[in-house]
Scaffold this motif. Sequence first.
Motif, PDB file in Angstrom:
ATOM      1  N   ILE A  22      94.900  89.215 -12.460  1.00 35.64           N
ATOM      2  CA  ILE A  22      95.240  90.473 -11.604  1.00 35.64           C
ATOM      3  C   ILE A  22      96.560  91.108 -12.332  1.00 35.64           C
ATOM      4  CG2 ILE A  22      95.779  91.598  -9.566  1.00 35.64           C
ATOM      5  CD1 ILE A  22      93.522  89.819  -8.503  1.00 35.64           C
ATOM      6  N   SER A  23      97.400  90.379 -12.401  1.00 39.83           N
ATOM      7  CA  SER A  23      98.720  90.731 -12.898  1.00 39.83           C
ATOM      8  C   SER A  23      98.842  91.391 -14.094  1.00 39.83           C
ATOM      9  CB  SER A  23      99.733  89.692 -12.524  1.00 39.83           C
ATOM     10  OG  SER A  23      99.678  88.759 -13.942  1.00 39.83           O
ATOM     11  N   ARG A  24      97.957  90.742 -15.181  1.00 39.24           N
ATOM     12  CA  ARG A  24      97.980  91.168 -16.456  1.00 39.24           C
ATOM     13  C   ARG A  24      97.327  92.904 -16.218  1.00 39.24           C
ATOM     14  NH1 ARG A  24      93.924  92.392 -19.805  1.00 39.24           N
ATOM     15  NH2 ARG A  24      92.311  91.531 -18.704  1.00 39.24           N
ATOM     16  N   VAL A  25      96.550  93.160 -15.661  1.00 36.15           N
ATOM     17  CA  VAL A  25      95.795  94.613 -15.627  1.00 36.15           C
ATOM     18  C   VAL A  25      96.560  95.575 -14.745  1.00 36.15           C
ATOM     19  CG1 VAL A  25      93.531  93.429 -16.034  1.00 36.15           C
ATOM     20  CG2 VAL A  25      93.973  94.179 -13.619  1.00 36.15           C
ATOM     21  N   VAL A  26      97.450  95.096 -14.222  1.00 31.00           N
ATOM     22  CA  VAL A  26      98.395  96.091 -13.215  1.00 31.00           C
ATOM     23  C   VAL A  26      99.420  96.595 -13.966  1.00 31.00           C
ATOM     24  CG1 VAL A  26     100.085  96.371 -11.201  1.00 31.00           C
ATOM     25  CG2 VAL A  26      98.055  94.783 -11.288  1.00 31.00           C
ATOM     26  N   LYS A  27      99.600  98.051 -14.108  1.00 32.36           N
ATOM     27  CA  LYS A  27     100.837  98.487 -14.683  1.00 32.36           C
ATOM     28  C   LYS A  27     102.279  97.830 -14.469  1.00 32.36           C
ATOM     29  CE  LYS A  27      98.378 102.959 -15.312  1.00 32.36           C
ATOM     30  NZ  LYS A  27      98.511 104.377 -15.168  1.00 32.36           N
ATOM     31  N   THR A  28     103.103  97.838 -15.408  1.00 40.81           N
ATOM     32  CA  THR A  28     104.612  97.697 -14.862  1.00 40.81           C
ATOM     33  C   THR A  28     105.073  99.001 -13.808  1.00 40.81           C
ATOM     34  OG1 THR A  28     105.039  96.734 -16.931  1.00 40.81           O
ATOM     35  CG2 THR A  28     107.128  97.534 -15.450  1.00 40.81           C
ATOM     36  N   GLY A  29     105.435  98.541 -12.565  1.00 40.08           N
ATOM     37  CA  GLY A  29     105.724  99.646 -11.599  1.00 40.08           C
ATOM     38  C   GLY A  29     104.541  99.965 -10.761  1.00 40.08           C
ATOM     39  N   GLY A  30     103.301  99.148 -10.965  1.00 41.51           N
ATOM     40  CA  GLY A  30     102.182  99.246 -10.021  1.00 41.51           C
ATOM     41  C   GLY A  30     102.096  98.196  -8.976  1.00 41.51           C
ATOM     42  N   SER A  31     101.202  98.288  -8.100  1.00 40.99           N
ATOM     43  CA  SER A  31     101.177  97.700  -6.894  1.00 40.99           C
ATOM     44  C   SER A  31      99.861  96.595  -6.849  1.00 40.99           C
ATOM     45  CB  SER A  31     101.190  98.404  -5.544  1.00 40.99           C
ATOM     46  OG  SER A  31     102.420  99.312  -5.715  1.00 40.99           O
ATOM     47  N   LEU A  32     100.027  95.619  -6.033  1.00 34.61           N
ATOM     48  CA  LEU A  32      99.040  94.744  -5.581  1.00 34.61           C
ATOM     49  C   LEU A  32      98.850  94.735  -3.989  1.00 34.61           C
ATOM     50  CD1 LEU A  32      96.969  92.314  -5.820  1.00 34.61           C
ATOM     51  CD2 LEU A  32      98.579  90.811  -5.957  1.00 34.61           C
ATOM     52  N   LEU A  33      97.528  94.826  -3.483  1.00 37.99           N
ATOM     53  CA  LEU A  33      97.368  94.303  -2.237  1.00 37.99           C
ATOM     54  C   LEU A  33      96.288  93.574  -1.879  1.00 37.99           C
ATOM     55  CD1 LEU A  33      97.458  95.330   0.931  1.00 37.99           C
ATOM     56  CD2 LEU A  33      95.626  96.835   0.376  1.00 37.99           C
ATOM     57  N   ILE A  34      96.753  92.457  -1.247  1.00 39.74           N
ATOM     58  CA  ILE A  34      95.787  91.635  -0.528  1.00 39.74           C
ATOM     59  C   ILE A  34      95.646  91.468   0.685  1.00 39.74           C
ATOM     60  CG2 ILE A  34      95.248  89.019  -0.733  1.00 39.74           C
ATOM     61  CD1 ILE A  34      96.879  88.635  -3.184  1.00 39.74           C
ATOM     62  N   GLU A  52     101.887  89.189   8.655  1.00 48.16           N
ATOM     63  CA  GLU A  52     100.958  88.144   9.446  1.00 48.16           C
ATOM     64  C   GLU A  52     100.197  88.634  10.553  1.00 48.16           C
ATOM     65  OE1 GLU A  52     102.322  83.843   7.882  1.00 48.16           O
ATOM     66  OE2 GLU A  52     103.507  84.645   9.694  1.00 48.16           O
ATOM     67  N   LYS A  53      99.029  88.794  10.843  1.00 44.91           N
ATOM     68  CA  LYS A  53      98.255  89.206  11.866  1.00 44.91           C
ATOM     69  C   LYS A  53      97.626  88.038  12.556  1.00 44.91           C
ATOM     70  CE  LYS A  53      99.682  93.516  11.530  1.00 44.91           C
ATOM     71  NZ  LYS A  53     100.678  94.207  12.536  1.00 44.91           N
ATOM     72  N   LEU A  54      97.399  88.317  13.936  1.00 51.08           N
ATOM     73  CA  LEU A  54      96.548  87.109  14.584  1.00 51.08           C
ATOM     74  C   LEU A  54      97.141  85.917  14.254  1.00 51.08           C
ATOM     75  CD1 LEU A  54      92.890  88.294  13.985  1.00 51.08           C
ATOM     76  CD2 LEU A  54      94.425  88.837  15.715  1.00 51.08           C
ATOM     77  N   LYS A  55      98.294  85.704  14.634  1.00 53.06           N
ATOM     78  CA  LYS A  55      99.117  84.470  14.435  1.00 53.06           C
ATOM     79  C   LYS A  55      99.148  83.878  13.149  1.00 53.06           C
ATOM     80  CE  LYS A  55     100.217  84.639  18.871  1.00 53.06           C
ATOM     81  NZ  LYS A  55     101.538  84.630  19.508  1.00 53.06           N
ATOM     82  N   GLY A  56      99.172  84.641  12.153  1.00 55.08           N
ATOM     83  CA  GLY A  56      98.929  84.290  10.727  1.00 55.08           C
ATOM     84  C   GLY A  56      97.539  83.946  10.317  1.00 55.08           C
ATOM     85  N   GLY A  57      96.579  84.296  10.938  1.00 54.14           N
ATOM     86  CA  GLY A  57      95.133  83.997  10.700  1.00 54.14           C
ATOM     87  C   GLY A  57      94.772  85.205   9.825  1.00 54.14           C
ATOM     88  N   VAL A  58      95.422  86.361   9.717  1.00 60.35           N
ATOM     89  CA  VAL A  58      95.137  87.446   8.503  1.00 60.35           C
ATOM     90  C   VAL A  58      96.727  87.578   7.961  1.00 60.35           C
ATOM     91  CG1 VAL A  58      94.598  89.588   8.104  1.00 60.35           C
ATOM     92  CG2 VAL A  58      93.118  88.149   9.879  1.00 60.35           C
ATOM     93  N   ALA A  59      96.407  87.856   6.553  1.00 60.40           N
ATOM     94  CA  ALA A  59      97.783  88.002   5.908  1.00 60.40           C
ATOM     95  C   ALA A  59      97.499  89.212   5.111  1.00 60.40           C
ATOM     96  CB  ALA A  59      97.876  86.722   4.878  1.00 60.40           C
ATOM     97  N   ILE A  60      98.521  90.266   5.261  1.00 61.38           N
ATOM     98  CA  ILE A  60      98.418  91.417   4.393  1.00 61.38           C
ATOM     99  C   ILE A  60      99.611  91.135   3.393  1.00 61.38           C
ATOM    100  CG2 ILE A  60      98.631  93.975   4.645  1.00 61.38           C
ATOM    101  CD1 ILE A  60      97.491  93.805   7.523  1.00 61.38           C
ATOM    102  N   LEU A  61      99.203  91.024   2.274  1.00 63.87           N
ATOM    103  CA  LEU A  61     100.258  90.871   1.144  1.00 63.87           C
ATOM    104  C   LEU A  61     100.421  92.173   0.334  1.00 63.87           C
ATOM    105  CD1 LEU A  61     101.197  87.871  -0.977  1.00 63.87           C
ATOM    106  CD2 LEU A  61     100.916  89.838  -1.888  1.00 63.87           C
ATOM    107  N   ALA A  62     101.670  92.775   0.232  1.00 60.92           N
ATOM    108  CA  ALA A  62     101.618  93.776  -0.769  1.00 60.92           C
ATOM    109  C   ALA A  62     102.820  93.404  -1.655  1.00 60.92           C
ATOM    110  CB  ALA A  62     102.072  95.216   0.078  1.00 60.92           C
ATOM    111  N   ALA A  63     102.862  93.665  -3.141  1.00 58.31           N
ATOM    112  CA  ALA A  63     103.708  93.283  -3.902  1.00 58.31           C
ATOM    113  C   ALA A  63     103.542  94.621  -5.038  1.00 58.31           C
ATOM    114  CB  ALA A  63     103.364  92.275  -4.702  1.00 58.31           C
ATOM    115  N   ARG A  64     104.850  94.653  -5.809  1.00 61.66           N
ATOM    116  CA  ARG A  64     105.096  95.205  -6.863  1.00 61.66           C
ATOM    117  C   ARG A  64     105.350  94.699  -8.113  1.00 61.66           C
ATOM    118  NH1 ARG A  64     105.337 100.855  -7.192  1.00 61.66           N
ATOM    119  NH2 ARG A  64     105.083 101.138  -5.134  1.00 61.66           N
ATOM    120  N   LYS A  65     104.964  95.271  -9.193  1.00 64.23           N
ATOM    121  CA  LYS A  65     105.292  94.488 -10.689  1.00 64.23           C
ATOM    122  C   LYS A  65     106.275  95.235 -11.145  1.00 64.23           C
ATOM    123  CE  LYS A  65     102.806  93.433 -14.903  1.00 64.23           C
ATOM    124  NZ  LYS A  65     101.655  93.514 -15.847  1.00 64.23           N
TER     125      LYS A  65
END
Length: 241
Positions: A147-159, A228-241
């Motif tokens: 996934i990191s390979r196909v993201v532009k420099t300066g682009g974002s990832l959401l999980i 973290e939501k629901l005591k950590g039972g759901v994770a919302i991760l956002a990152a920038r390359k």
Amino acid sequence: MTEWDDGLPKYGLGLLWRKVEAALKELIPVYDRVNKVISLGQDIRFRRLGIAKVILGQELIVLDAGCGPGTLSRLILEHANKVKQIILLDPIREMLNQSKQRLNGGVSYFVQAVFEYLPFRSEVFDVVVSAFALRDAFDLSLAISEISRVVKTGGSLLIVDLGKPNGKLLQTAIGFYWRISAPLLASACVGRFGGTYRLLHLTYVKLPTNSDLKRMVKRFFTHVNIEEKLKGGVAILAARK
């Protein structure tokens, strides 16, 4: 860099991959309905929270990795003025067919492939998103690297996905929910399909902790944040390359 444990990926489904993919095909008719029930009515809210972190700017080229029936992409396209093109990718043809019915035409395109081998040039997407899907990778480390390979420099990832808190007590409590409570709720909602949701616990067991997931993503991305939501039972991760 892939992390291995006894000859198999440390994180990701490994030998369980085909079993889980077959179960997901079976669940297509009830997929969204049960997701709402077992997330305690929060699944769409969690997706929207994630979208708000990464769908920024204009004319974005977006990859929805593990799109399922197109739920996340449909929400993203509510911000149609920001999206130039959205590619929906899933290993399951039947899921792609379902997403095509929901998002026919326009700026949406559909590709059958797995996370670990994305059929795209490097640095082509402004944003890659994945909701309640990346944990089903055969090899999670390799999937994140690809996934990191196909993201532009300066682009974002959401999980957006199931989370595993760092504390053992919360891990056990959330594991009990996925092993016992969620299948019971699913069975009450959709009858015979509900038993298939016992597999959720197996995918939970194979998850890294939320802090380990952050560490894995930080190998390739900067400004990595997990909510973290629901005591950590759901994770919302956002990152920038």
